[in-house]
Design an enzyme around this catalytic site. Sequence first.
Site, PDB file in Angstrom:
ATOM      1  N   ASP A 110      -5.142  -8.210  -3.445  1.00  0.00           N
ATOM      2  CA  ASP A 110      -5.420  -7.963  -2.038  1.00  0.00           C
ATOM      3  C   ASP A 110      -6.694  -8.660  -1.554  1.00  0.00           C
ATOM      4  O   ASP A 110      -6.724  -9.867  -1.373  1.00  0.00           O
ATOM      5  CB  ASP A 110      -5.462  -6.462  -1.784  1.00  0.00           C
ATOM      6  CG  ASP A 110      -5.393  -6.106  -0.299  1.00  0.00           C
ATOM      7  OD1 ASP A 110      -5.427  -7.013   0.542  1.00  0.00           O
ATOM      8  OD2 ASP A 110      -5.310  -4.904   0.017  1.00  0.00           O
ATOM      9  N   HIS A 126       0.829  -1.209   0.000  1.00  0.00           N
ATOM     10  CA  HIS A 126       0.000   0.000   0.000  1.00  0.00           C
ATOM     11  C   HIS A 126       0.865   1.262   0.000  1.00  0.00           C
ATOM     12  O   HIS A 126       0.884   1.984  -0.986  1.00  0.00           O
ATOM     13  CB  HIS A 126      -1.005   0.029   1.161  1.00  0.00           C
ATOM     14  CG  HIS A 126      -1.908  -1.142   1.215  1.00  0.00           C
ATOM     15  ND1 HIS A 126      -2.722  -1.492   0.161  1.00  0.00           N
ATOM     16  CD2 HIS A 126      -2.131  -2.072   2.185  1.00  0.00           C
ATOM     17  CE1 HIS A 126      -3.398  -2.577   0.471  1.00  0.00           C
ATOM     18  NE2 HIS A 126      -3.061  -2.951   1.694  1.00  0.00           N
TER      19      HIS A 126
END
Length: 452
Positions: free
Chosen positions: A319, A268
């Site tokens: 993810d 991220h």
Amino acid sequence: MRRLILDHALLPEGWVRNVGLDVEGGVIAAVHRDAPREDREHITGIALPGLPNLHSHTFQRGMAGLAETRGPEGDSFWTWRQVMYRFLGRLTPDDVEAIAAFAMMEMLEGGFTSVAEFHYLHHDTDGRPYADIAELSGRIAAAAQETGMGLTLLPVFYAQGGFGGAAPAEGQRRFINDVERYARLLEGARKAVVNLDDAVVGVAPHSLRAVTPASLSEVVERSREGPIHIHVAEQVKEVEDCLAWSGHRPVAWLLDHAPVDQRWCLIHATHLDAQEIKGIAMSGAVAGLCPITEANLGDGIFEGIDYTAARGCFGVGSDSNIEISAPAELKQFEYSQRLKHRARNVLAECEGQSTGRNLYEKALSGGAQALGRRIGAIAAGHRADLVVLDADHPDLAAVSGDRWIDSYVFVAGRTVIDTVFVAGQAMVMRGRHVNRDAIRARYVRAMNRILA
């Protein structure tokens, strides 16, 4: 040896016609330009290197769509996390394997040929380890075996509930280990993948909020080789809490206190200041971007223009698996930058450059580095992982070269994928996984039980 010939292929030097591949033991032994077609298996279409998926939690595929109802207060990552805790509270080992196989099947159908599985669901529903502490790691390996997915397994070290040694919440009990128990888990994970060709095992400290400085250091020291992945700076609250705990922003703290280098993937890294951007780029680490999940969770927008200008490496991952599509991840990354900067083609580097090709090639390189495997290129010595697009598809039929990738990423997406090879074996044909029916049926049975 398997001898293939590709109509068109994207090689490291660019587009080439009539490419001959010699594949031995799943690896490209030789690449021949302008190869004769005699005595070779003809693969029709447009061949790209398979894209690595550098961040996945496969079990979350089963909860896709369950957190899309507005709650009584402002919804956020933190409220989504409560839905996730409730969902995983019902999962058995059979469920974990069934969901993982379904997610990996969709990854292959969606243009990913390898995955880094950030695996933090370790224990039974009451928080106690299974008799085999690596039981669920073994289920991930079994799913990779069944689907043919290339695997980098990242057992997650998760020791506390928040910064400063906060106690874990009840919903986190299936994740928690101390350093010694984690070492046993890691050894079990290595045994679990021993029968998988080319599998890699790395380590994954979950996040700065889930480890102490001492335990982070010990886990990293015990990892002599292989990738190191960590969530960092995903949420504004995480940045604020880290500042309150340490006086430093998360990425700044990590760069100052850990040996961050090319083995690391910072997942991220959404909320960065200028020094952190420069620091990641100079370290050689990969920024692990998950644009669809980051949008779904309302995380924020990565500093893409400044980071790529600093020559930072990046790759993409699925993810939470809310939508599984390699081209869609790249499109979402570019579109987020367009919305933020109110401009177009912002991640192309110079006039005349294809945005789609630049994104794809950068994600190939960063993804291969993050997975710690010889993948991401149609070149000798690399795994024979190919995504072959249908050249007769209406969105590809009238164009050529880089326009093929632009149409794949920004227009047609995964609908143009015809054949997917992993280690030289066709695992997807005419857009469908070769074991789709059995994998789908088992997934449906599991979900009917879990959501009953």
